[in-house]
Design a protein around this motif. Structure first.
Motif, PDB file in Angstrom:
ATOM      1  N   GLY A 269      37.583  49.275  21.650  1.00 17.62           N
ATOM      2  CA  GLY A 269      36.737  48.121  21.894  1.00 17.62           C
ATOM      3  C   GLY A 269      36.691  47.193  20.700  1.00 17.62           C
ATOM      4  O   GLY A 269      36.750  45.964  20.847  1.00 17.62           O
ATOM      5  N   ALA A 270      36.578  47.763  19.494  1.00 17.53           N
ATOM      6  CA  ALA A 270      36.540  46.950  18.282  1.00 17.53           C
ATOM      7  C   ALA A 270      37.852  46.218  18.064  1.00 17.53           C
ATOM      8  O   ALA A 270      37.876  45.117  17.506  1.00 17.53           O
ATOM      9  N   LEU A 271      38.956  46.808  18.515  1.00 14.19           N
ATOM     10  CA  LEU A 271      40.267  46.181  18.393  1.00 14.19           C
ATOM     11  C   LEU A 271      40.545  45.198  19.524  1.00 14.19           C
ATOM     12  O   LEU A 271      41.545  44.487  19.491  1.00 14.19           O
TER      13      LEU A 271
ATOM     14  N   ARG B  63      24.691  60.458  35.302  1.00 13.03           N
ATOM     15  CA  ARG B  63      25.350  59.779  34.186  1.00 13.03           C
ATOM     16  C   ARG B  63      25.063  58.283  34.187  1.00 13.03           C
ATOM     17  O   ARG B  63      24.852  57.655  35.228  1.00 13.03           O
ATOM     18  N   GLY B  64      25.080  57.734  32.995  1.00 11.02           N
ATOM     19  CA  GLY B  64      25.059  56.293  32.850  1.00 11.02           C
ATOM     20  C   GLY B  64      26.443  55.830  32.440  1.00 11.02           C
ATOM     21  O   GLY B  64      27.450  56.434  32.805  1.00 11.02           O
ATOM     22  N   LEU B  65      26.486  54.768  31.673  1.00  9.11           N
ATOM     23  CA  LEU B  65      27.764  54.288  31.163  1.00  9.11           C
ATOM     24  C   LEU B  65      28.284  55.243  30.111  1.00  9.11           C
ATOM     25  O   LEU B  65      27.530  55.801  29.309  1.00  9.11           O
ATOM     26  N   LEU B  66      29.609  55.420  30.064  1.00 12.89           N
ATOM     27  CA  LEU B  66      30.215  56.428  29.200  1.00 12.89           C
ATOM     28  C   LEU B  66      30.995  55.829  28.034  1.00 12.89           C
ATOM     29  O   LEU B  66      30.997  56.389  26.950  1.00 12.89           O
ATOM     30  N   ALA B  67      31.685  54.749  28.268  1.00 14.46           N
ATOM     31  CA  ALA B  67      32.509  54.138  27.219  1.00 14.46           C
ATOM     32  C   ALA B  67      31.627  53.295  26.299  1.00 14.46           C
ATOM     33  O   ALA B  67      30.725  52.586  26.764  1.00 14.46           O
ATOM     34  N   TRP B  68      31.899  53.354  24.997  1.00 16.54           N
ATOM     35  CA  TRP B  68      31.049  52.644  24.043  1.00 16.54           C
ATOM     36  C   TRP B  68      30.976  51.139  24.302  1.00 16.54           C
ATOM     37  O   TRP B  68      29.886  50.552  24.231  1.00 16.54           O
ATOM     38  N   PRO B  69      32.085  50.455  24.609  1.00 12.40           N
ATOM     39  CA  PRO B  69      31.946  49.015  24.881  1.00 12.40           C
ATOM     40  C   PRO B  69      31.027  48.731  26.064  1.00 12.40           C
ATOM     41  O   PRO B  69      30.285  47.742  26.052  1.00 12.40           O
ATOM     42  N   ASN B  70      31.053  49.581  27.082  1.00 10.44           N
ATOM     43  CA  ASN B  70      30.161  49.396  28.230  1.00 10.44           C
ATOM     44  C   ASN B  70      28.709  49.657  27.846  1.00 10.44           C
ATOM     45  O   ASN B  70      27.795  48.978  28.318  1.00 10.44           O
TER      46      ASN B  70
ATOM     47  N   GLU C 183      36.260  39.925  26.492  1.00 12.40           N
ATOM     48  CA  GLU C 183      34.910  40.470  26.629  1.00 12.40           C
ATOM     49  C   GLU C 183      34.658  41.567  25.604  1.00 12.40           C
ATOM     50  O   GLU C 183      33.541  41.696  25.082  1.00 12.40           O
ATOM     51  N   LEU C 184      35.680  42.357  25.315  1.00 11.69           N
ATOM     52  CA  LEU C 184      35.526  43.396  24.289  1.00 11.69           C
ATOM     53  C   LEU C 184      35.241  42.769  22.931  1.00 11.69           C
ATOM     54  O   LEU C 184      34.379  43.255  22.181  1.00 11.69           O
ATOM     55  N   ARG C 185      35.952  41.707  22.613  1.00 13.76           N
ATOM     56  CA  ARG C 185      35.718  41.045  21.328  1.00 13.76           C
ATOM     57  C   ARG C 185      34.312  40.452  21.264  1.00 13.76           C
ATOM     58  O   ARG C 185      33.693  40.406  20.208  1.00 13.76           O
TER      59      ARG C 185
END
Length: 459
Positions: free
Chosen positions: A336-338, A386-393, A433-435
């Motif tokens: 996500g940071a990249l 569960r909620g959101l799993l991926a850090w960007p989400n 969106e990730l950026r």
């Protein structure tokens, strides 16, 4: 600052080491420009449920670090103040918390007579006893009593530093490069063509630290670093790669091998004789090939070659991927940071092997005999809630990148990836969106400034 200084960093797991500790130790050496002999950086690791056992080896790879102690020796140090190697300590120093329990730096700094700087990602504790807190965002400040507010500074998200560490080249992904449009420099067409053998289709960049973007689409496969993820993740991603390759033979594949693994360790999970999941689920394995002058690779039964990249950190490589297939974990934060688009995979075919829980659930699922049954039950309940799993989400509080959870079928996942490849504008939208949600870089710089301020107080 001409007096000898000790910086003691407390950390724990592989994710913290790669995303927090690494950029901070670089920044410590950059800002504290005193002689190496006067600034000593030590890392002491505490136990972590997600540890692989290779954390010491990872930390020892950081050239900025002078000393490392493993987690198995942590509690004697916490309780009695003695390291395993009987380290000496200088009169001036700071304990910098970058993972573990925030109570640890309070105890250790008190014994050493040092100041404390605590990085808090989601919650800051022990406000009365910590000296300075660098927090990820302003929301944390809402839970701080006014009398302690002067101790707190918003530094940002250390995980966003991955985009800085990659060093380069967002330009080539968006069409940038040398002004003459090609042939010369790091972003030119001549450079883009290097590193790829047309006959073997194996990715062989000129150096582990300066790979070059491929001329064909590159998909990164990130199956994880721990056995519970690799058992399913390796054969699943290999099977997906085969399906993608049948539709798009121009696509190249690479696995950035976790620093806690060797290529032979990883290859064992692709070997049907060592990983029974492959035959049980009808997925595919891969044969390890070790060429003399190319990257090692896994070759699937259909002839798909998946290169194995051992450079660490692999930010330059990952940034050249148009898409990654990844498991959950800190790797989603790094991608996500990249700004790298990803499909996040959580296969549930073997719920009993998911046992990386903290606290009491972690103890229960690892009990002999009944642990597997308890693991299936606990994981089933956790997935239902569960909620959101991926850090960007999680950062965005919505699904930016797709999260596929369940009894995943390689062909279905491959269809999703092929659709993205056919519509690069969708990948670009995800990247944008990730950026937008990754946060601004500079957290390491601001956190180290707090360390410098605390050292000035000790003068």
């Amino acid at each position: 600052m001409n007096c000898p200084i000790d910086i003691l960093i407390l950390s724990n797991g592989p994710g913290e080491l790669s995303t927090w500790v690494q950029p901070v130790v670089k920044e410590l050496r950059r800002q504290l420009t005193i002689a190496r002999a006067l600034l000593r950086i030590s890392i002491i690791l505490s136990p972590c449920a997600n540890a692989s056992g290779q954390e010491v080896a990872i930390a020892q790879r950081f050239p900025e670090v002078d000393r490392v102690q493993g987690a198995e020796h942590f509690f004697p140090f916490l309780l009695f103040g003695k390291t395993h190697a009987n380290w000496d300590w200088r009169s001036r120093g700071v304990v910098l918390f970058l993972g573990g329990d925030q109570f640890f730096p309070i105890v250790i700094a008190k014994r050493l007579g040092y100041r404390t700087v605590i990085y808090a990602e989601w919650e800051a504790r022990w406000h009365a006893w910590g000296d300075r807190f660098g927090v990820m965002n302003a929301e944390i400040l809402n839970r701080v009593a006014p009398r302690y507010a002067h101790k707190f500074s918003v530094v940002g998200d250390l995980m966003a530093e991955a985009g800085v560490e990659s060093g380069r080249v967002e330009e080539w992904r968006s069409g940038g490069g040398e002004e003459d449009g090609g042939g010369k420099g790091d972003g030119g067409a001549g450079e883009m063509m290097r590193g790829w053998d047309d006959e073997s289709d194996v990715f062989t960049p000129p150096s582990p630290h300066h790979p070059v973007p491929p001329s064909s689409p590159l998909i990164g496969l990130l199956p994880g670093s721990k056995p519970m993820k690799l058992i399913l993740g390796v054969p699943l991603t290999l099977a997906i790669a085969e399906h993608i390759y049948m539709a798009r033979s121009d696509v190249q594949f690479v696995i950035p091998v976790a620093p806690t693994l060797t290529v032979k360790d990883l290859a064992a999970y692709a070997d049907p004789t060592q990983n029974p999941i492959i035959q049980r689920l009808g997925w595919v394995g891969g044969e390890l090939v070790l060429p003399a002058e190319q990257l090692p690779f896994l070759k699937t039964p259909a002839g798909v070659k998946v290169s194995l990249w051992t450079g660490f950190p692999a930010y330059d490589l990952l940034s050249r991927c148009c898409l990654c297939l990844t498991t959950i974990g800190a790797n989603t934060a790094e991608l996500g940071a990249l700004g790298v688009p990803m499909i996040v995979l959580l296969p549930t075919q073997q719920l009993d092997i998911m046992r990386a829980w903290d606290g009491i659930p972690g103890l229960l699922v690892n009990l002999p005999g009944i642990g597997a049954l308890l693991a299936r039950g606990i994981n089933w309940l956790a997935l239902r809630r569960r909620g959101l799993l991926a850090w960007p989400n999680i950062w965005a509080k919505r699904e930016i990148v797709p999260e596929l959870v369940g009894a995943l079928q390689p062909a279905e996942v491959a269809k999703r990836a092929i659709a993205y490849l056919a519509h690069p504008e969708q990948l670009q939208t995800i990247s944008n969106e990730l950026r937008a949600v990754r946060g601004q870089p500079g957290a390491a710089q601001k956190l180290v400034q707090l360390v410098c301020e605390e050292l000035e107080i000790m003068n």
